[in-house]
Every structure is written in structure tokens, then in C-alpha cells.
Design an enzyme around this catalytic site. Sequence first.
Site, PDB file in Angstrom:
ATOM      1  CG  ASP A 256     -19.091   8.803 -19.527  1.00  0.00           C
ATOM      2  OD1 ASP A 256     -18.306   8.918 -18.809  1.00  0.00           O
ATOM      3  OD2 ASP A 256     -19.312   9.253 -20.660  1.00  0.00           O
ATOM      4  CG  ASN A 264     -12.740  18.783 -23.330  1.00  0.00           C
ATOM      5  OD1 ASN A 264     -13.297  19.643 -22.958  1.00  0.00           O
ATOM      6  ND2 ASN A 264     -12.615  17.551 -22.499  1.00  0.00           N
ATOM      7  CG  HIS A 269      -9.433  21.262 -22.404  1.00  0.00           C
ATOM      8  ND1 HIS A 269      -9.700  19.985 -21.931  1.00  0.00           N
ATOM      9  CD2 HIS A 269      -8.323  21.238 -23.253  1.00  0.00           C
ATOM     10  CE1 HIS A 269      -8.744  19.283 -22.535  1.00  0.00           C
ATOM     11  NE2 HIS A 269      -8.117  19.831 -23.251  1.00  0.00           N
ATOM     12  CG  ASP A 273     -13.285  23.324 -17.786  1.00  0.00           C
ATOM     13  OD1 ASP A 273     -13.126  22.208 -17.674  1.00  0.00           O
ATOM     14  OD2 ASP A 273     -12.310  24.043 -17.574  1.00  0.00           O
ATOM     15  CD  GLU A 299     -15.705  11.856 -19.750  1.00  0.00           C
ATOM     16  OE1 GLU A 299     -15.579  10.905 -20.472  1.00  0.00           O
ATOM     17  OE2 GLU A 299     -14.664  12.304 -19.201  1.00  0.00           O
TER      18      GLU A 299
END
Length: 403
Positions: A256, A264, A269, A273, A299
Amino acid sequence: MTRRAQAPQPHTDLTVLPDERTARLDSTRRRAYLCINLVGMVVQAVVWISEVLHPSGDLGTLYFNPVFFVMCGFFAVWLLKGRPVALTERVGLAVFAVMLVFRLLTIPLTSSSYFFEQLQTTYWLVMIASVISFLVFDFRRALLGSLALYAASVAVPWLLWYGVTPPGGAGVVSAALASGAARLLQLQLLPGIALMIMWSLAWYREHFVLERQLVDLTEKLAHTDALTGLNNRRALYPHLACAAQQDAPASVLLLDIDHFKAVNDQHGHNVGDAVLVQVAATLRAALPAGAVLGRWGGEEFLLLLPAAQSQAAALARALGQHLAGLKVATAGHITVSIGVAQFGAKESLHACLSRADRALYQAKQQGRNRVCAAGPKAADEAEPSAEERMPLAPDLPLAATLL
């Protein structure tokens, strides 16, 4: 934070992707063409020696077979050296077309007793050239090309009979046709019927290939994470189910990205990404042999290793240290937390994933940027309920509804 594991979904083996299938097909074609050329060399040599020892007046056999023998040898060497198969097909088609034209032009010079034998060889060349054209070109162009070759081979004998002949050729053709016009019609109609069957099969083949490509593409999209290009959860389940059932040691790593929500929120975002893509690429590059990697969701990433928990934990620490050295876009350095669990004897997929999930949660609670290994399965650990164990109905690929 414990997740409810779904039953594995059956699907096509994704270890063989469309590109790999194409490579296998290319290799099969190469071997087939190599065998054809070697056999062709033997046949051409035998026919040419027979013509020299027992002349029949067939100029095509006498003068063109040695050229064809050399061509087959050249193609065999070409294929053995790994040269492009497509170029071999195109050159072979051009050679067959030249041979066909040569045969047609030498018909008036053929002895009338061998007139039909010459034509029969010509129609065989038409058939071979048509097969190659459908292998090389799309259906429309191959159809037009083979139709043109067949029309020319049908028209030339009749044109020669009606006077369109070089000096001295009219007598040969007229004498042959006067005694066998019906035979000529039969000789021309049979290849025509065979070509019609070939055209039908080629049409079916082209549509079948398109549909197969659609199925492959849809299958790949259904089992691939669109952002990272890794396996998605649907694709991971069959591998996990297999690992849970085998006796060899296997471990699960749940990874994680730390503080991903803050990335974010602060950077947008697009940056988030970019972080996911960079982490995925780094994990893919470090993937050991036999391991399976995928995006588990959000994630989180999952790594299935054919190794005991101690080895898996060592790899997890190495991956965490490597990822900590990455700097992604404006997000700066990133860290990850990893939970590790080994499949226990007769342990269900649900139970192992739950232990890995708890280990990941523990790593988060202890300050993140660390690896935590799960303890062994407790004897009284609750197994999934009947509802949780119940396999979901396998969903058909989208392409199946289009076929």
C-alpha cells in the site's frame, strides 16, 4: 480492514497474450514454408531430370524448373536465417505469377499432344498462387488477384484458338481444341469450383480472425488494469486459488502506498496516477521468476511469490527500500507499507488474504514505510461463511455476446 475474498473467476490463460500467439503462428508458418521449399526442391529436380531424359516438349519444365529449384533453395536459406516470413510470401507469389505468365506465353509453342498437360500445370500454378495471395493480402485484394489470374488462364487458350496467336501457334491450339474442346471446359471448370471453395474459406477465415482478435482484446482488457497495465483483481484470483491448493510454499505481499490520499488532495489526481504508474513499473521491473503481480485496488498492489514467508519478507524489504528512493513528479519521495503472509496447510484463500491484510494494517499502525509479516493461522480462526465461499457465476467475456 479485513476484506471479503471473492471466489476465483475462470478465464482464458493470460500467460499467452495475443502478441505471443502471433509469434507462435509466425514460427509455425516458418517451419511449414521451410518444409514446402525443401520438398519443392526435390520435386523440381526429379521432374526436370525426367524431362531431360524423356523429352516431352514442355518448355516450361525444361527451362523454368531449374530456376524454381534455385528459388526454393534461396527461400529455405532465407527462412533458416530468420528473415521475415511476409517477404518470403510476397516474393514467392511474384515468382508464381511470373511462372504462370511464362506458361501462358509458351502454350502456342507446345506440341499439340502435350497441350492439355501444359494447361493442367498452368491451372495448378493458379491454385498455388491463389493460396499464397490469401496468405499475404487481405480478402478483397487476394480475391481480385486470384480472379484475374484465373480469368487470364481461361481466356488465353480460347483467344489462341480464335486466331490471336503468334506465327505457327494457331495450328497447335486449333488441333488440340478440335479434338478436345469439352476436355478444355472440364479442365477450366474444376479449378474454378476449387477456387470458389477457397474464396469461401478465405472469407470465413478473415472474419474468424477478426472475431478472434476481438475476443483476445476483450479478454485482455477485462483482466488488465487500464492505468498501470498490470493484472487486475479478476486476473489475480485464479493464480491465488491455485497457490492455495498446491503443496509448494507460496506467499502473498499486499503493498500500500503511504499517504496516497494526501498526494491526490495536494497535487491532484494526475500526479496520483503518475505515482501509481511509476510504482507499477518499478515493481514489474523487479519481479522475480514465477511471481505474479497485479493492482489489488486503489493504491494497493498484490504480489504472489512461490516462496516461503521469510524469503517473501526479505524481498518485500528490498522492494520497500528501492521504492523509497524514487521521486515521482511533484509528489516527491514515496514510501510503501507491506504485509506478508504465507499460505498455510489447507488454508483457504480468504484466510490467507485476511492475514496479509492484517499484517498490512499493522505496518500502517506502526508508522508506515515498513514490512510486517503475518503470524500463523490461528486454530480457531473463523473460516468464510457459506455465502463467502460460494463461487460467483462466471461472467462471460463481453466479446462472447458479440459473436
